[in-house]
Every structure is written in C-alpha cells, then in structure tokens.
Design a protein around this motif. Structure first.
Motif, PDB file in Angstrom:
ATOM      1  N   GLU A 318      -0.903  12.514  -7.966  1.00  0.00           N
ATOM      2  CA  GLU A 318      -1.153  11.216  -8.582  1.00  0.00           C
ATOM      3  C   GLU A 318      -2.510  10.661  -8.188  1.00  0.00           C
ATOM      4  OE1 GLU A 318       0.946   6.782  -8.892  1.00  0.00           O
ATOM      5  OE2 GLU A 318       1.780   8.323  -7.566  1.00  0.00           O
ATOM      6  N   HIS A 319      -2.900  10.868  -6.915  1.00  0.00           N
ATOM      7  CA  HIS A 319      -4.129  10.251  -6.427  1.00  0.00           C
ATOM      8  C   HIS A 319      -5.153  11.242  -5.878  1.00  0.00           C
ATOM      9  CE1 HIS A 319      -1.209   6.776  -6.070  1.00  0.00           C
ATOM     10  NE2 HIS A 319      -2.165   6.298  -6.832  1.00  0.00           N
ATOM     11  N   GLY A 320      -4.733  12.476  -5.549  1.00  0.00           N
ATOM     12  CA  GLY A 320      -5.709  13.444  -5.084  1.00  0.00           C
ATOM     13  C   GLY A 320      -5.239  14.226  -3.873  1.00  0.00           C
ATOM     14  N   TYR A 321      -6.123  15.074  -3.365  1.00  0.00           N
ATOM     15  CA  TYR A 321      -5.786  16.005  -2.284  1.00  0.00           C
ATOM     16  C   TYR A 321      -5.823  15.333  -0.914  1.00  0.00           C
ATOM     17  CZ  TYR A 321      -6.144  20.054   0.837  1.00  0.00           C
ATOM     18  OH  TYR A 321      -5.949  20.958   1.851  1.00  0.00           O
ATOM     19  N   TYR A 322      -6.959  14.756  -0.527  1.00  0.00           N
ATOM     20  CA  TYR A 322      -7.110  14.149   0.786  1.00  0.00           C
ATOM     21  C   TYR A 322      -7.517  12.693   0.578  1.00  0.00           C
ATOM     22  CZ  TYR A 322      -7.915  14.172   5.840  1.00  0.00           C
ATOM     23  OH  TYR A 322      -7.829  13.937   7.195  1.00  0.00           O
ATOM     24  N   VAL A 323      -6.523  11.850   0.484  1.00  0.00           N
ATOM     25  CA  VAL A 323      -6.724  10.476   0.021  1.00  0.00           C
ATOM     26  C   VAL A 323      -6.739   9.507   1.200  1.00  0.00           C
ATOM     27  CG1 VAL A 323      -5.770   8.630  -1.396  1.00  0.00           C
ATOM     28  CG2 VAL A 323      -5.711  10.996  -2.210  1.00  0.00           C
ATOM     29  N   LEU A 324      -7.797   8.710   1.271  1.00  0.00           N
ATOM     30  CA  LEU A 324      -7.961   7.712   2.318  1.00  0.00           C
ATOM     31  C   LEU A 324      -7.743   6.315   1.745  1.00  0.00           C
ATOM     32  CD1 LEU A 324      -9.639  10.262   3.301  1.00  0.00           C
ATOM     33  CD2 LEU A 324     -10.914   8.619   4.705  1.00  0.00           C
ATOM     34  N   PRO A 325      -6.766   5.557   2.257  1.00  0.00           N
ATOM     35  CA  PRO A 325      -6.633   4.154   1.855  1.00  0.00           C
ATOM     36  C   PRO A 325      -7.835   3.347   2.338  1.00  0.00           C
ATOM     37  CG  PRO A 325      -4.585   4.975   2.790  1.00  0.00           C
ATOM     38  CD  PRO A 325      -5.641   5.998   3.090  1.00  0.00           C
ATOM     39  N   PHE A 326      -8.155   2.294   1.582  1.00  0.00           N
ATOM     40  CA  PHE A 326      -9.281   1.421   1.924  1.00  0.00           C
ATOM     41  C   PHE A 326      -8.741   0.073   2.368  1.00  0.00           C
ATOM     42  CE2 PHE A 326     -12.851  -1.427   0.304  1.00  0.00           C
ATOM     43  CZ  PHE A 326     -13.655  -1.203   1.413  1.00  0.00           C
ATOM     44  N   LEU A 327      -9.004  -0.262   3.621  1.00  0.00           N
ATOM     45  CA  LEU A 327      -8.585  -1.537   4.198  1.00  0.00           C
ATOM     46  C   LEU A 327      -9.705  -2.548   4.018  1.00  0.00           C
ATOM     47  CD1 LEU A 327      -6.502  -3.083   6.050  1.00  0.00           C
ATOM     48  CD2 LEU A 327      -7.898  -2.293   7.984  1.00  0.00           C
ATOM     49  N   LEU A 328      -9.380  -3.662   3.382  1.00  0.00           N
ATOM     50  CA  LEU A 328     -10.366  -4.703   3.133  1.00  0.00           C
ATOM     51  C   LEU A 328      -9.766  -6.065   3.472  1.00  0.00           C
ATOM     52  CD1 LEU A 328     -13.117  -5.642   2.021  1.00  0.00           C
ATOM     53  CD2 LEU A 328     -12.098  -5.668  -0.268  1.00  0.00           C
ATOM     54  N   ASP A 329     -10.332  -6.695   4.482  1.00  0.00           N
ATOM     55  CA  ASP A 329      -9.903  -8.044   4.890  1.00  0.00           C
ATOM     56  C   ASP A 329      -8.393  -8.146   5.051  1.00  0.00           C
ATOM     57  OD1 ASP A 329     -12.588  -8.661   4.765  1.00  0.00           O
ATOM     58  OD2 ASP A 329     -12.463  -9.577   2.777  1.00  0.00           O
ATOM     59  N   GLY A 330      -7.818  -7.139   5.699  1.00  0.00           N
ATOM     60  CA  GLY A 330      -6.403  -7.187   6.028  1.00  0.00           C
ATOM     61  C   GLY A 330      -5.459  -6.682   4.968  1.00  0.00           C
ATOM     62  N   ALA A 331      -5.971  -6.143   3.878  1.00  0.00           N
ATOM     63  CA  ALA A 331      -5.119  -5.617   2.810  1.00  0.00           C
ATOM     64  C   ALA A 331      -5.582  -4.213   2.434  1.00  0.00           C
ATOM     65  CB  ALA A 331      -5.171  -6.524   1.582  1.00  0.00           C
ATOM     66  N   LEU A 332      -4.642  -3.388   1.980  1.00  0.00           N
ATOM     67  CA  LEU A 332      -4.985  -2.071   1.455  1.00  0.00           C
ATOM     68  C   LEU A 332      -5.198  -2.225  -0.042  1.00  0.00           C
ATOM     69  CD1 LEU A 332      -2.482   0.201   3.424  1.00  0.00           C
ATOM     70  CD2 LEU A 332      -4.917  -0.181   3.883  1.00  0.00           C
ATOM     71  N   VAL A 333      -6.443  -2.063  -0.478  1.00  0.00           N
ATOM     72  CA  VAL A 333      -6.806  -2.442  -1.839  1.00  0.00           C
ATOM     73  C   VAL A 333      -7.235  -1.266  -2.709  1.00  0.00           C
ATOM     74  CG1 VAL A 333      -7.475  -4.753  -1.098  1.00  0.00           C
ATOM     75  CG2 VAL A 333      -9.201  -2.934  -1.174  1.00  0.00           C
ATOM     76  N   ALA A 334      -7.409  -0.091  -2.134  1.00  0.00           N
ATOM     77  CA  ALA A 334      -7.866   1.066  -2.914  1.00  0.00           C
ATOM     78  C   ALA A 334      -7.557   2.336  -2.142  1.00  0.00           C
ATOM     79  CB  ALA A 334      -9.362   0.967  -3.202  1.00  0.00           C
TER      80      ALA A 334
END
Length: 416
Positions: A318-334
């Motif tokens: 759905e999102h890819g092979y090695y996927v890193l969440p992006f933390l921005l100002d206390g929320a996971l946004v990407a």
C-alpha cells in the motif's frame, strides 16, 4: 498525579519520554549525547535491512540530528564495553548494565525455552555439536558462521545452516557474546569473558521476577504512559511473566494506574513522566523506532495505522518497501518509502503519502527533513518520483528527474 489523561496529554507524555519534546537538532552531537539518548531509550533495535541505513542509527538521528555514525560504532566497540548486543526488543544494542537483567532469558534458552524452534535441539540432542563449536571458539578466538562454514568442508562436520543455528543458540543462551558485526552485518562471536567487562559478569544474577520488574520499570520510563502490553512488548516479556512485576511496580509507586480517554486498556503512568511544554519539531522515524515499533500503540497514540510491508509482495504494498513515518509537531502526518543509492550519491523518494488532516506546511517541512537526512547520509542529491508525490498530495516537483538537495522546489499542480 491525575487519575485520567486526555489522548492529547498521553501523546505529549509519550513524546517527551522518548526525547521528542522541544526537539532541537541543529547542534553538534558528541558521544555523551549518544550515550544519554541510548540510556533514555533503553535499547536500539538492530535489523539487517540496509536499503536506507541500518536501523540502529536512525533513532539517534531522529532525536539528535546529524551525527557521525562512526561515533556510534566507536561507542559500541569501545572497551570496556558500554553497550552489548542481545535479545531485547528483537536483536538490540543495550546499555551494559542491562546484562544481569536478561540472564533469565539466557537461562531459559539454555534449557531450550523461549527460543526459535529450529534452535531447540541444541539444548538437547544436538548439544554436543554446540559444545564442540564453543570449544573451537575458546581455542581459536572470535568466529562468525561463515568462518565455521569455510573450515567445515575439510572436516565434514559443519554446513553453514547448522553452524549458524548452533552459534545462535550459544548466543541466546549466553555462552558466547557478540564482539561486533562485520561490514556484511554478520555477527562475530567470542566467549563472554573476552567480550564483556569482568565487573559486569561478576554482578549477581537477580531473581527472574526481580529482573523482569526492573526491565518493565525501564519500559515505563522510556514510554511515559503505557498499557501492560506496551510495557512488556518493549523488552518482549511474556504476558505470564509480566503480571506480577507490574503489580509490584504499582505497589512501590514506580508506575501509577491511570485512565486515558479513548483507550480501552488500563494505562500506567511512570512516576517521573511529564508532559513537555513543547512538541514542535520534525523527524523521519525508522520502522524500528521505539516510539512506533509496537503498532497497536502507534495507532492508539497517533490515530496512525502503520504496517511494515517489506515481506509483502510488491504489487500488494500500500505504501512501499521501507516506509518511514514523518513526525511533525507531535503528529504523524506522512510516510515515505526511502532508498539510499550510495553509488550514485542519491536519496530516492520512491513513494510518498500524506495523511488527510496534515497541515499545509507538511511538504515544506518534509523537504527540509529530506535535505537534512541526505546530508547526514553523505548523499549529494535527491531523486523524487513525481507521480508518487502527485498521487499522494497533489504536488509536483519542479525538476522531477534529479535535483540538487539544496534546490528543491515544490509547486501546486493544476489539480491542486
């Protein structure tokens, strides 16, 4: 202490406990900061996937910013050892004072318990094979599985898979310790007394319940607020072994039962946990980062469903092979599927997805983080798949094929 926390308070407490409060990642990072961060987290998970960078390097980058990975290598290799490798949360680097607290796990492995099924025979009917390999290490010095396989052909005793299984059982049982890993990421083994500090090996072995209570206390400190499942997952303590130690931690006041609004399970707040005043800042997170490695907790804290798709067939990801969440100002946004092409000196964004409620500044802040990561990894350029970006967030890259890291331009598409 409060008897009830809001979901927002719980998230702020968790971020603070994990070192993401008032995130500043622009200063010079020295060995002392690396040590403090490792002590705060309690361990760094190790993983063999190297499509971007080895997993144990990333959590420190996410919290501290650019640092020299060689400094972490030197810290791990330093003598007397300050860190050692063992089974914590999966294969892990752990502070050396954690060694006595994991001897109950070694003792179980010695009896063939709590280990992979294919290793159990070396605690029983194949023990002589493991003992022979242990004797070889004692006589010859540090060995890896490939060393044994290379020498086994002439003697007709070992093939690689058997040697590896025997070595892994010896390691799990504490009869050998890891000296280091080679460039191929292969673990090298030696006798514990030739690897670990004598002072640590000489420490008394606590009772199993006491050791697990101490580990759960470390979990609670590192997590801030957590359910019983969260606490025991941190060091992979079986449910049956966690119940009594958790009750004891409550009785002694180390953790306090609380209710978190929106959580179905009972939660526990560490006595020193605090909700930091600031949660501003951004960071890309390893799939094996302690903040998010327990996926049910990630969903509870952030409303962010996250699964690692490495073992999912490519056409079903759905999102890819090695996927890193992006933390921005206390929320996971990407989340981004990233790859380092070291030969070309390029950080590649293969896929990108932004959450529906992400703030308008997400792409700009994400680009800043990508620049920082590329620079840290020694990569001079950034390649982004414009189709993936456009499909996910309605933005296009002005120079889609290959752009200099310092010259990324983002502009709205016609559809946006």
């Amino acid at each position: 202490m409060k008897a009830e926390l809001s979901a927002s308070e719980a998230r702020r407490i968790a971020l603070t406990a994990q070192g993401f409060n008032a995130l500043s990642r622009s200063g010079i990072v020295g060995v002392a900061q690396l040590r403090r961060s490792i002590d705060r987290l309690g361990l760094l998970q190790i993983d063999s996937v190297n499509v971007l960078v080895r997993a144990h390097y990333l959590p420190l980058f996410s919290r501290l910013g650019s640092y020299d990975p060689a400094a972490l290598d030197a810290l791990v290799a330093a003598k007397p050892k300050r860190c050692f490798e063992y089974w914590g949360h999966e294969a892990s680097l752990l502070p050396i004072d954690c060694h006595p607290l994991l001897r109950w796990r070694m003792a179980r492995a010695l009896r063939g318990k709590g280990i992979w099924r294919q290793l159990e025979a070396y605690a029983g009917e194949r023990r002589a094979e493991a003992d022979a390999l242990l004797a070889r290490i004692e006589a010859e010095g540090p060995l890896a599985a490939s060393d044994v396989a290379a020498g086994g052909a002439s003697k007709g005793m070992w093939v690689w898979s058997e040697a590896k299984h025997a070595l892994e059982w010896l390691f799990w049982a504490g009869l050998v310790a890891a000296t280091h890993r080679r460039g191929s990421f292969e673990r090298v083994y030696d006798l514990p007394e030739r690897v670990l500090p004598r002072a640590v090996l000489g420490l008394p072995t606590p009772r199993g319940t006491d050791a697990r209570r101490a580990l759960l206390a470390r979990s609670a400190r590192a997590l801030g607020v957590a359910t019983a499942e969260d606490l025991r997952d941190y060091y992979r303590i079986p449910a049956a072994d966690a119940r009594l130690p958790i009750e004891q931690l409550v009785e002694e006041g180390t953790i306090v039962p609380v209710r978190v609004r929106g959580w179905q399970q009972q939660a526990y707040l560490h006595k020193d946990a605090r909700a930091g005043r600031k949660i501003e800042g951004s960071a890309l997170l390893s799939p094996f980062d302690p903040l998010i490695w327990h996926r049910p907790r990630t969903e509870r804290l952030f409303g962010f469903r996250y699964r690692l798709e490495i073992y999912t067939p490519a056409h079903k990801r759905e999102h890819g092979y090695y996927v890193l969440p992006f933390l921005l100002d206390g929320a996971l946004v990407a989340r981004l599927d990233l790859k380092a092409d070291r030969k070309a000196g390029t950080l590649i964004v293969q896929r990108a997805h932004v959450e529906p409620d992400a703030p308008r500044c997400t792409v700009e802040r994400l680009m800043e983080e990508l620049r920082l990561m590329a620079s840290w990894l020694g990569l001079s350029s950034l390649a982004i798949d414009p189709v993936a970006i456009a499909e996910a967030i309605g933005f296009a890259i002005a120079q889609p094929a290959h752009v200099d890291v310092g010259e990324i331009v983002v502009r709205p598409t016609a559809q946006a």
